[in-house]
Write a protein that holds these residues in place. Structure first.
Motif, PDB file in Angstrom:
ATOM      1  N   GLY A   1      52.943   1.334  74.393  1.00  0.00           N
ATOM      2  CA  GLY A   1      53.960   1.594  75.204  1.00  0.00           C
ATOM      3  C   GLY A   1      54.992   0.678  75.756  1.00  0.00           C
ATOM      4  N   GLU A   2      54.086  -0.362  76.097  1.00  0.00           N
ATOM      5  CA  GLU A   2      55.054  -1.639  76.673  1.00  0.00           C
ATOM      6  C   GLU A   2      55.581  -2.418  75.509  1.00  0.00           C
ATOM      7  OE1 GLU A   2      53.766  -5.880  79.050  1.00  0.00           O
ATOM      8  OE2 GLU A   2      52.510  -4.282  78.674  1.00  0.00           O
ATOM      9  N   ILE A   3      54.980  -2.382  74.166  1.00  0.00           N
ATOM     10  CA  ILE A   3      55.677  -3.007  73.251  1.00  0.00           C
ATOM     11  C   ILE A   3      56.792  -2.204  72.689  1.00  0.00           C
ATOM     12  CG2 ILE A   3      55.244  -3.636  70.726  1.00  0.00           C
ATOM     13  CD1 ILE A   3      52.127  -4.174  71.625  1.00  0.00           C
ATOM     14  N   VAL A   4      56.922  -0.931  72.589  1.00  0.00           N
ATOM     15  CA  VAL A   4      57.834  -0.165  72.170  1.00  0.00           C
ATOM     16  C   VAL A   4      59.074  -0.032  72.820  1.00  0.00           C
ATOM     17  CG1 VAL A   4      58.623   2.222  71.844  1.00  0.00           C
ATOM     18  CG2 VAL A   4      56.398   1.367  71.026  1.00  0.00           C
ATOM     19  N   LYS A   5      58.792  -0.422  74.486  1.00  0.00           N
ATOM     20  CA  LYS A   5      59.921  -0.545  75.347  1.00  0.00           C
ATOM     21  C   LYS A   5      60.498  -1.967  75.251  1.00  0.00           C
ATOM     22  CE  LYS A   5      60.997  -0.714  80.356  1.00  0.00           C
ATOM     23  NZ  LYS A   5      60.296  -0.630  81.629  1.00  0.00           N
ATOM     24  N   GLU A   6      59.656  -3.033  75.245  1.00  0.00           N
ATOM     25  CA  GLU A   6      60.113  -4.388  74.834  1.00  0.00           C
ATOM     26  C   GLU A   6      60.806  -4.687  73.573  1.00  0.00           C
ATOM     27  OE1 GLU A   6      56.692  -6.807  74.584  1.00  0.00           O
ATOM     28  OE2 GLU A   6      56.490  -6.834  76.956  1.00  0.00           O
ATOM     29  N   ARG A   7      60.523  -3.818  72.648  1.00  0.00           N
ATOM     30  CA  ARG A   7      61.437  -3.902  71.259  1.00  0.00           C
ATOM     31  C   ARG A   7      62.640  -3.139  71.380  1.00  0.00           C
ATOM     32  NH1 ARG A   7      57.178  -3.952  66.196  1.00  0.00           N
ATOM     33  NH2 ARG A   7      55.804  -5.729  66.825  1.00  0.00           N
ATOM     34  N   GLY A   8      62.654  -2.337  72.291  1.00  0.00           N
ATOM     35  CA  GLY A   8      63.811  -1.305  72.667  1.00  0.00           C
ATOM     36  C   GLY A   8      64.130  -0.181  71.621  1.00  0.00           C
ATOM     37  N   TYR A   9      62.919  -0.015  71.022  1.00  0.00           N
ATOM     38  CA  TYR A   9      62.945   1.320  70.118  1.00  0.00           C
ATOM     39  C   TYR A   9      63.174   2.726  70.728  1.00  0.00           C
ATOM     40  CZ  TYR A   9      60.661  -1.700  66.757  1.00  0.00           C
ATOM     41  OH  TYR A   9      60.265  -2.766  65.773  1.00  0.00           O
ATOM     42  N   LEU A  10      62.832   2.979  72.096  1.00  0.00           N
ATOM     43  CA  LEU A  10      62.960   4.046  72.597  1.00  0.00           C
ATOM     44  C   LEU A  10      63.186   3.873  74.052  1.00  0.00           C
ATOM     45  CD1 LEU A  10      60.011   6.086  70.951  1.00  0.00           C
ATOM     46  CD2 LEU A  10      62.430   6.450  70.477  1.00  0.00           C
ATOM     47  N   SER A  11      63.469   4.805  74.877  1.00  0.00           N
ATOM     48  CA  SER A  11      63.825   4.881  76.271  1.00  0.00           C
ATOM     49  C   SER A  11      62.418   5.061  76.841  1.00  0.00           C
ATOM     50  CB  SER A  11      64.777   5.942  76.867  1.00  0.00           C
ATOM     51  OG  SER A  11      64.133   7.099  76.627  1.00  0.00           O
ATOM     52  N   LYS A  12      62.483   4.709  78.165  1.00  0.00           N
ATOM     53  CA  LYS A  12      61.109   4.904  78.864  1.00  0.00           C
ATOM     54  C   LYS A  12      60.774   6.220  79.145  1.00  0.00           C
ATOM     55  CE  LYS A  12      59.135   3.946  83.598  1.00  0.00           C
ATOM     56  NZ  LYS A  12      59.253   3.307  84.890  1.00  0.00           N
ATOM     57  N   LYS A  13      61.589   6.883  79.082  1.00  0.00           N
ATOM     58  CA  LYS A  13      61.579   8.465  79.420  1.00  0.00           C
ATOM     59  C   LYS A  13      61.011   9.007  78.118  1.00  0.00           C
ATOM     60  CE  LYS A  13      63.713  12.975  80.692  1.00  0.00           C
ATOM     61  NZ  LYS A  13      64.886  13.580  81.086  1.00  0.00           N
ATOM     62  N   GLU A  14      61.626   8.587  76.959  1.00  0.00           N
ATOM     63  CA  GLU A  14      61.010   9.142  75.739  1.00  0.00           C
ATOM     64  C   GLU A  14      59.594   8.670  75.336  1.00  0.00           C
ATOM     65  OE1 GLU A  14      65.024   9.163  72.834  1.00  0.00           O
ATOM     66  OE2 GLU A  14      64.441   7.297  73.420  1.00  0.00           O
ATOM     67  N   ILE A  15      59.248   7.222  75.762  1.00  0.00           N
ATOM     68  CA  ILE A  15      57.915   6.650  75.562  1.00  0.00           C
ATOM     69  C   ILE A  15      57.052   7.518  76.578  1.00  0.00           C
ATOM     70  CG2 ILE A  15      56.498   4.748  76.061  1.00  0.00           C
ATOM     71  CD1 ILE A  15      59.026   3.027  75.449  1.00  0.00           C
ATOM     72  N   GLU A  16      57.233   7.847  77.642  1.00  0.00           N
ATOM     73  CA  GLU A  16      56.446   8.434  78.666  1.00  0.00           C
ATOM     74  C   GLU A  16      56.070  10.129  77.876  1.00  0.00           C
ATOM     75  OE1 GLU A  16      58.096   8.500  82.410  1.00  0.00           O
ATOM     76  OE2 GLU A  16      57.349   6.277  82.786  1.00  0.00           O
ATOM     77  N   GLU A  17      57.040  10.539  77.477  1.00  0.00           N
ATOM     78  CA  GLU A  17      57.094  11.937  76.746  1.00  0.00           C
ATOM     79  C   GLU A  17      56.165  11.932  75.439  1.00  0.00           C
ATOM     80  OE1 GLU A  17      57.568  16.074  76.790  1.00  0.00           O
ATOM     81  OE2 GLU A  17      57.990  14.613  78.348  1.00  0.00           O
ATOM     82  N   ILE A  18      56.414  11.145  74.510  1.00  0.00           N
ATOM     83  CA  ILE A  18      55.634  10.919  73.482  1.00  0.00           C
ATOM     84  C   ILE A  18      54.102  10.651  73.836  1.00  0.00           C
ATOM     85  CG2 ILE A  18      55.295   9.507  71.567  1.00  0.00           C
ATOM     86  CD1 ILE A  18      58.160   9.330  71.369  1.00  0.00           C
ATOM     87  N   LEU A  19      54.099   9.762  74.883  1.00  0.00           N
ATOM     88  CA  LEU A  19      52.409   9.204  74.982  1.00  0.00           C
ATOM     89  C   LEU A  19      51.774  10.065  76.479  1.00  0.00           C
ATOM     90  CD1 LEU A  19      52.871   5.453  75.232  1.00  0.00           C
ATOM     91  CD2 LEU A  19      52.126   6.951  73.344  1.00  0.00           C
ATOM     92  N   ASN A  20      52.575  11.308  76.516  1.00  0.00           N
ATOM     93  CA  ASN A  20      51.827  12.201  77.289  1.00  0.00           C
ATOM     94  C   ASN A  20      50.557  12.741  76.714  1.00  0.00           C
ATOM     95  OD1 ASN A  20      50.729  14.472  78.774  1.00  0.00           O
ATOM     96  ND2 ASN A  20      52.818  14.994  79.728  1.00  0.00           N
ATOM     97  N   PRO A  21      49.166  12.570  77.077  1.00  0.00           N
ATOM     98  CA  PRO A  21      48.217  12.912  76.210  1.00  0.00           C
ATOM     99  C   PRO A  21      48.419  14.315  75.701  1.00  0.00           C
ATOM    100  CG  PRO A  21      47.565  11.515  77.869  1.00  0.00           C
ATOM    101  CD  PRO A  21      48.888  11.859  78.131  1.00  0.00           C
TER     102      PRO A  21
END
Length: 466
Positions: free
Chosen positions: A436-456
């Motif tokens: 998730g940290e890498i996706v955020k650093e690369r700017g691929y997705l927003s923090k909210k989108e990342i948290e939603e996708i990675l919600n187990p």
């Protein structure tokens, strides 16, 4: 010690008058000293044989070839054996030559001498009730022995069915208990995608249900008998009405529906049905092995392994390492499963060993089949009682592993594509950063989108991006 003289066509012997077996059983005890497992160690087999002998005596009386009073005496003797009396009198080795003749005669002799006592005679006074002419009337080892194996197998398969139903219930209870416990799924021992601990136990339950269905199907094969076929299936020395009547009477005595095979000649020489039963129990052993292996891996640690579950602590695990607890129940189930598979091989080899009108190796089939089913019953009950019912989940450890896993990068595939996701996984492995940290650093997705996708919980069901 008092004794009585008995004879057969080989000669005459002194038999201890305290025993109920006779000369043919005695000869078998001298000839067969192989397994140290005697007929008396298999009470369900003795019971099945006595049930067949009772059915035979009553049927022979009904069709008019056996005096009523002799039939009643033999039936009364059989009832006492069915109830568990005189178990120590069944002394022949389970491993024997002669296609089971020694076992058949052991039963005939005990029942005859007990019937003689019931009628007020002495043991060995066969002029009143004869071992062959009365107890074995209309029968041969070649139809009574395999039929007794089948009746006995029905009984212990019923026990196995009960044990499996209990295990399924225990696994389904854990499925419900752990339905919200997120854990990492693994393929080839590597991180895959998230699942739940409940899903794992639900899968275990489904596999055992499948084995239960297979065992119930093969159990039905054990209800088709060759009684009335006598020596080779032609029915020589048997009353024409005996075949149908003896199956009805046996069904009444046992409480199961037995019927004659369509072709008694085939049923007398073909032992493949036993191989089918063995195969279903072997399949169960394979499934029990899978469950036992997974349990000890999930339990591994407690601090340097997976540590997803806590198996009940059954005993100290080492004579030198204080505090060590081993997964002994999972281990013993694995050992039992391996032995079951070995027995299946023995049954296969003995089943293919028949020639012409008979398979003389049936005693080897009986020995292995009874022991493998007994092992399966014990393994199933032990796994349920001492492993499944009392285990608990390490909820926080399961969740930590999921959140720290590189495997959850798979969840980004529908949004970023395989190539970008693979690149993220490589960087995570090289740097130790979270995906998730890498996706955020690369700017691929927003923090909210990342948290939603990675919600187990969002990774537990089918996902498709339009």
């Amino acid at each position: 010690m008092s004794s009585r003289k008995e004879h057969d066509f080989i000669g005459e012997l002194e038999i201890d008058d305290s025993v109920y077996y006779g000369i043919q059983t005695f000869r078998a005890t001298q000839n067969f000293k192989f397994s140290d497992r005697k007929l008396k160690d298999y009470p369900f087999f003795i019971k099945a044989f006595a049930q067949i002998k009772k059915a035979a005596a009553l049927t022979n009386a009904k069709v008019g070839v056996l005096p009523h009073e002799i039939a009643q005496a033999l039936a009364a003797a059989a009832d006492r054996v069915i109830a568990g009396e005189l178990r120590e009198q069944f002394v022949v080795d389970m491993i024997q030559g002669g296609a089971g003749t020694s076992t058949n005669m052991n039963v005939n002799e005990v029942l005859t001498n007990l019937a003689l006592e019931i009628k007020g005679h002495k043991k060995g006074e066969y002029e009143y009730i004869h071992v062959n002419d009365h107890a074995n009337l209309g029968q041969s080892t070649n139809d009574t022995y395999p039929s007794a194996i089948k009746v006995a197998t029905c009984a212990i398969l019923g026990e196995l069915e009960g044990a499996l139903n209990g295990l399924v219930a225990a696994l389904e209870a854990k499925e419900s208990e752990f339905k919200d416990v997120i854990k990492m799924g693994r393929t080839e021992l590597e991180d895959a995608v998230p699942t739940t601990l409940g899903n794992s136990f639900g899968a275990f339950a489904a596999s055992i249900k499948s084995s239960l269905e297979q065992i119930t199907q093969t159990k039905n094969l054990m209800k088709i008998l060759n009684l009335g076929g006598t020596a080779i299936g032609t029915g020589i020395n048997c009353h024409p009405l005996y075949k149908d009547e003896v199956h009805k009477k046996l069904s009444e005595i046992v409480g199961e529906s037995f019927k004659p095979a369509l072709n008694l000649i085939s049923a007398t020489q073909d032992t493949a049905d036993f191989a089918q039963v063995s195969g279903s129990v072997k399949t169960l052993a394979i499934r029990l092995s899978k469950i036992a292996n997974d349990l000890r891996l999930m339990n591994s640690g407690p601090r340097c392994g997976l540590g997803e579950i806590n198996l009940p602590q059954m005993q100290p695990g080492s004579s030198i390492m204080p505090g060590k607890i081993n997964p002994v129940i999972a281990e013993v189930v694995l050992i039992a499963a391996n032995q079951i598979i070995a027995y299946d091989t023995a049954i296969m080899l003995n089943s293919k060993g028949g020639e012409f009108e008979l398979n003389a190796l049936e005693p080897g089939i009986a020995y292995a089949l009874f022991d493998m089913i007994t092992l399966a019953i014990n393994a199933t009950n032990t796994l349920r009682e001492k492993a499944i019912s009392g285990l608990s989940a390490n909820v926080k450890e399961c969740e930590r592993q999921v959140l720290n896993s590189v495997g959850i990068v798979t969840a980004f595939n529908p949004y970023l594509g395989y190539e970008k996701s693979a690149s993220i996984a490589k960087e995570a492995l090289d740097t130790g950063k979270s995906v998730g940290e890498i996706v955020k650093e690369r700017g691929y997705l927003s923090k909210k989108e990342i948290e939603e996708i990675l919600n187990p919980k969002n990774m537990l069901n089918p996902t498709m991006v339009k």
